[in-house]
Scaffold this active site. Structure first.
Site, PDB file in Angstrom:
ATOM      1  N   TYR A 126      63.498  50.259   6.794  1.00 42.50           N
ATOM      2  CA  TYR A 126      63.652  51.456   6.282  1.00 42.50           C
ATOM      3  C   TYR A 126      62.593  52.282   6.006  1.00 42.50           C
ATOM      4  CZ  TYR A 126      68.495  49.549   5.076  1.00 42.50           C
ATOM      5  OH  TYR A 126      69.645  49.159   5.326  1.00 42.50           O
ATOM      6  N   LYS A 173      64.680  35.900   7.768  1.00 44.52           N
ATOM      7  CA  LYS A 173      64.941  35.364   9.100  1.00 44.52           C
ATOM      8  C   LYS A 173      63.551  35.102   9.842  1.00 44.52           C
ATOM      9  CE  LYS A 173      67.724  35.051  12.822  1.00 44.52           C
ATOM     10  NZ  LYS A 173      68.949  34.378  12.910  1.00 44.52           N
ATOM     11  N   ASP A 206      71.707  34.675   8.377  1.00 45.54           N
ATOM     12  CA  ASP A 206      73.142  34.519   9.007  1.00 45.54           C
ATOM     13  C   ASP A 206      73.692  33.304   8.424  1.00 45.54           C
ATOM     14  OD1 ASP A 206      70.741  33.069  10.100  1.00 45.54           O
ATOM     15  OD2 ASP A 206      71.575  33.333  12.319  1.00 45.54           O
ATOM     16  N   ASP A 230      70.530  45.169   1.882  1.00 45.71           N
ATOM     17  CA  ASP A 230      71.589  46.197   1.961  1.00 45.71           C
ATOM     18  C   ASP A 230      73.079  45.437   2.459  1.00 45.71           C
ATOM     19  OD1 ASP A 230      72.895  48.621   2.269  1.00 45.71           O
ATOM     20  OD2 ASP A 230      71.544  49.632   3.705  1.00 45.71           O
TER      21      ASP A 230
END
Ligand code: NAI
Length: 336
Positions: A126, A173, A206, A230
């Site tokens: 972002y 991740k 995930d 988000d």
């Protein structure tokens, strides 16, 4: 003297849910005075500016805002107002409590879910730094800093300690983004070391999404970088009845802005059917933040009573009421 609060109604369903929330807050009897300022598509239309200076001038004085959603065009157009506000005011914590409301029927109603999401709010993908390297090849920069990661990790653990929560899960991740998410994780581990009484776990994003759907009750406090935060917030909202429910708080060292997780809901804007619960619950967080605990509990209690009774709920949560009927029911519930 009345406590002044900046009110940004926003776009789409924003003015509808903001008006409903203002009425509910005032019905608690708390002594607040709203300083109404425009930001977003309406501000651009009326004032020629998306984020006029008077928004910052007002927040500089009040330090506390209640905000409706603001529209951000997809794939072009102006940048996000939310990102600009959060970065400029240093609102590094995005706190989203995801709780099941009494009586509400969802696929997960039996689980009494109570998750606390801490999303880093100022950086990651972002950062808005994108460019075309050569024609048809674009690059988006993911910024992760030790400073911001330590701040969000500490906010999550401090909350866990203060509220007697048992576990904090960092979501990442770092198997792929070894440096950026690796740094985020390293910061979470460092902070976790200072809170020995709180269990600390890590999950790849995930897998975390799958686990949230299969076993949401195993989660407690979650800490995430901006983008995963988000996405996971909306997923978590889906577990407890949808976007009409979940509140949020953007908190920095000097300022705080309270707003729902949901967006402008253009598909239902102006139809009088938006659910104001998320903004009302955000307002309850705001009242607690300004130490108006009694009013916060009165508002939160009234919302929960209306859900427990189940007679005046909006369509998104299985009822037939409009925004106004739900709001009247919340106000009436305060005097019972
Ligand atoms: P959205 O959250 O506006 O809507 C998604 C779905 O949830 C729609 O079907 C909508 O009708 C429903 N929904 C959302 N809030 C509801 C409520 N209070 N009551 C009943 N139903 C509700 O997400 P979408 O459509 O992806 O985004 C629309 C716009 O909102 C975009 O311009 C986006 O950038 C902006 N947005 C702004 C945010 C903010 O200002 N904080 C946050 C998220 C999106």
């Amino acid at each position: 003297m009345a406590r002044q609060i900046t009110l940004i109604p926003g776009d789409g369903i924003g003015p509808e849910v903001a008006e409903a929330t203002v009425r509910a807050v005032e019905a608690t009897g708390v002594d607040v005075e709203w300083e109404r300022v425009e930001a977003g598509a309406k501000a651009l239309e009326d004032l020629g500016q998306l984020l006029p200076d008077d928004v910052f001038a007002s927040l500089e004085c009040t330090r506390v805002g209640l905000k409706g959603p603001t529209a951000t065009p997809i794939g072009g157009g102006h940048p996000s107002i939310n990102v600009a506000l959060r970065k400029k005011l240093g609102l590094y914590v995005n706190f989203r409590p995801v709780r099941m409301l009494p009586g509400l029927k969802t696929r997960f109603s039996d689980l009494a879910l109570d998750l606390a999401i801490f999303r880093e709010n100022t950086e990651d993908l972002y950062s808005g730094i994108e460019h075309e390297v050569i024609p048809d090849v674009v690059e988006s920069l993911k910024i992760i800093t030790k400073t911001a990661s330590m701040k969000i990790a500490r906010a999550a653990f401090e909350y866990a300690r203060r509220e007697g929560r048992r576990k904090v899960t960092a979501i990442h991740k770092a198997n792929i983004m070894k440096m950026s998410d690796g740094l985020f994780l390293k910061c979470c581990r460092t902070v976790a070391g200072e809170y020995g009484e709180i269990e600390y776990t890590e999950l790849i994003v995930d897998n975390a999404c799958m686990q949230l759907v299969m076993r949401p009750e195993t989660f407690d406090v979650l800490v995430l970088p901006n983008l995963y935060g988000d996405i996971v917030s909306d997923l978590a909202a889906g577990l407890v009845g949808g976007l009409g429910i979940v509140p949020g708080a953007n908190i920095g060292d000097r300022h705080a802005i309270f707003e729902a997780v949901h967006g402008t809901a253009p598909d239902i804007a102006g139809m009088g059917m938006a659910n104001p619960t998320a903004l009302m619950q955000s307002a309850a967080l705001m009242l607690a933040h300004i130490r108006e605990r009694e009013a916060a509990e009165k508002l939160q209690g009234a919302v929960e009573r209306v859900y427990a009774e189940g007679r005046h709920l909006t369509r998104d949560v299985g009822g037939a009421a409009g925004t106004r009927e739900f709001t009247e029911a919340v106000i009436a519930a305060m005097s019972r």
